[in-house]
Design an enzyme around this catalytic site. Structure first.
Site, mmCIF file in Angstrom:
data_model
loop_
_atom_site.group_PDB
_atom_site.id
_atom_site.type_symbol
_atom_site.label_atom_id
_atom_site.label_comp_id
_atom_site.label_asym_id
_atom_site.label_seq_id
_atom_site.Cartn_x
_atom_site.Cartn_y
_atom_site.Cartn_z
ATOM 1 N N TYR A 63 -12.577 -2.651 -3.075
ATOM 2 C CA TYR A 63 -13.115 -2.618 -1.821
ATOM 3 C C TYR A 63 -14.663 -2.506 -1.564
ATOM 4 C CZ TYR A 63 -8.202 -2.313 0.517
ATOM 5 O OH TYR A 63 -7.262 -2.545 1.092
ATOM 6 N N HIS A 102 -1.590 -5.725 1.343
ATOM 7 C CA HIS A 102 -2.765 -6.203 1.405
ATOM 8 C C HIS A 102 -2.796 -7.764 0.737
ATOM 9 C CE1 HIS A 102 -6.849 -7.261 -0.564
ATOM 10 N NE2 HIS A 102 -6.299 -7.743 -1.519
ATOM 11 N N GLU A 142 -9.802 -10.344 -7.555
ATOM 12 C CA GLU A 142 -8.884 -9.105 -7.401
ATOM 13 C C GLU A 142 -7.756 -9.245 -8.406
ATOM 14 O OE1 GLU A 142 -7.568 -9.187 -3.499
ATOM 15 O OE2 GLU A 142 -9.506 -8.931 -2.587
ATOM 16 N N ASN A 165 -1.595 -0.166 7.557
ATOM 17 C CA ASN A 165 -1.279 -1.459 7.671
ATOM 18 C C ASN A 165 -0.394 -2.320 6.403
ATOM 19 O OD1 ASN A 165 -3.333 -2.168 5.927
ATOM 20 N ND2 ASN A 165 -4.612 -3.263 7.176
ATOM 21 N N LYS A 188 0.753 -1.200 0.060
ATOM 22 C CA LYS A 188 0.137 0.027 -0.003
ATOM 23 C C LYS A 188 0.994 1.198 -0.071
ATOM 24 C CE LYS A 188 -3.794 -2.352 2.613
ATOM 25 N NZ LYS A 188 -4.715 -2.222 3.660
HETATM 26 P P1 DAT Z 1 -7.779 -7.006 5.452
HETATM 27 O O1 DAT Z 1 -6.823 -5.936 4.712
HETATM 28 O O2 DAT Z 1 -7.066 -7.697 6.454
HETATM 29 O O3 DAT Z 1 -8.248 -8.039 4.405
HETATM 30 P P2 DAT Z 1 -10.440 -5.778 5.665
HETATM 31 O O4 DAT Z 1 -10.484 -6.350 4.219
HETATM 32 O O5 DAT Z 1 -11.364 -6.133 6.707
HETATM 33 O O6 DAT Z 1 -8.895 -6.302 6.093
HETATM 34 O O7 DAT Z 1 -10.135 -4.280 5.507
HETATM 35 C C1 DAT Z 1 -9.487 -3.812 4.396
HETATM 36 C C2 DAT Z 1 -8.569 -2.463 4.784
HETATM 37 O O8 DAT Z 1 -9.431 -1.471 5.448
HETATM 38 C C3 DAT Z 1 -7.782 -2.898 5.984
HETATM 39 O O9 DAT Z 1 -6.518 -3.506 5.429
HETATM 40 C C4 DAT Z 1 -7.372 -1.616 6.675
HETATM 41 C C5 DAT Z 1 -8.670 -0.799 6.413
HETATM 42 N N1 DAT Z 1 -9.439 -1.040 7.762
HETATM 43 C C6 DAT Z 1 -10.178 -2.135 8.047
HETATM 44 N N2 DAT Z 1 -10.945 -2.115 9.367
HETATM 45 C C7 DAT Z 1 -10.433 -0.700 9.681
HETATM 46 C C8 DAT Z 1 -10.778 0.160 10.757
HETATM 47 N N3 DAT Z 1 -11.585 -0.382 11.907
HETATM 48 N N4 DAT Z 1 -10.323 1.549 10.600
HETATM 49 C C9 DAT Z 1 -9.640 1.869 9.600
HETATM 50 N N5 DAT Z 1 -9.300 1.149 8.417
HETATM 51 C C10 DAT Z 1 -9.721 -0.269 8.440
HETATM 52 MG MG MG Z 2 -9.700 -8.010 2.837
#
Ligand code: DAT
Ligand code: MG
Length: 204
Positions: free
Chosen positions: A104, A170, A181, A167, A64
């Site tokens: 997303y 991805h 994806e 974080n 990212k």
């Molecule tokens: P992942 O990336 O582990 O698959 P996800 O698909 O639930 O997790 O979410 C996508 C991204 O969205 C994640 O990497 C970071 C952001 N995100 C998720 N939960 C969040 C939160 N509570 N606050 C801020 N950003 C968040």
């Molecule tokens: Mg995800």
């Protein structure tokens, strides 16, 4: 005709394996060459066969914008390479909001979605496709918990990040998600089927 095509033609003629005498015939071969190259998108390399099921599984990994800005791309790629997975696609790009909203799509209603879009479009990302046995699940484990505060040391997020909003990386979360994806981010011709000369050191 690009450099690769030129090299291939040069080799063919040098080795006397091409018996096409006329210019027309040569032109005809040249016009057919790109599609031949695209068939299966096979790249040059060692050829190996394996009966291990599922070694063609693929997943999408992206560094990212925070990871790119912090110059972590090399270290992140190294982890998947040294694990034994095979890189079959790679590109750097500035993502559009349109592409991200598709990527997303499940998060559109989340309160953090606008800031997620803003962050993900704030700079370039490096997107990759990795291939290997159980690669989707293994890469999820290697990437670690979504929230770095809960990510184990030794995972990418556990080693390189502290907050869920930054974080670093991805990783697709399922086989179906990975397929969706990969199709979203890559055209088929941009993914290479190549045989790694270390294949038999990774699989039986
Ligand atoms: P992942 O990336 O582990 O698959 P996800 O698909 O639930 O997790 O979410 C996508 C991204 O969205 C994640 O990497 C970071 C952001 N995100 C998720 N939960 C969040 C939160 N509570 N606050 C801020 N950003 C968040
Ligand atoms: Mg995800």
């Amino acid at each position: 005709m690009d450099l690769l095509q030129r090299c291939v033609f040069k080799r063919i003629f040098q080795h006397g394996q091409c018996y096409l005498g006329s210019q027309d015939a040569t032109r005809s071969l040249a016009s057919r060459f790109p599609s031949a190259l695209l068939d299966g998108h096979r790249a040059a390399g060692h050829r190996s066969k394996s009966s291990v099921p599922g070694i063609g599984e693929r997943t999408l990994i992206a560094v990212k914008p925070d990871g790119v800005q912090r110059r972590l791309v090399g270290q992140i790629i190294q982890r998947f390479e040294q694990r034994g997975f095979k890189l079959v696609g790679l590109k750097m790009l500035q993502v559009s909001e349109d592409l991200l909203s598709q990527h997303y799509c499940e998060l559109r209603k989340k309160p953090f979605y606008p800031s997620l879009l803003h962050y993900m479009t704030s700079g370039p990302v490096v997107v990759m496709v990795w291939e290997g046995h159980n690669v989707v699940q293994s890469c999820r484990v290697m990437v670690g918990h979504t929230n770095p505060a809960q990510a184990q040391a030794g995972t990418v997020r556990g080693d390189f990040s502290v907050h869920v909003s930054r974080n670093v990386v991805h990783a697709s979360d399922s086989l179906e998600g990975a397929q969706r994806e990969i199709q979203l981010w890559f055209q088929g011709k941009d993914l290479l089927n190549w045989d790694c000369c270390h294949h038999t050191s990774t699989y039986e």
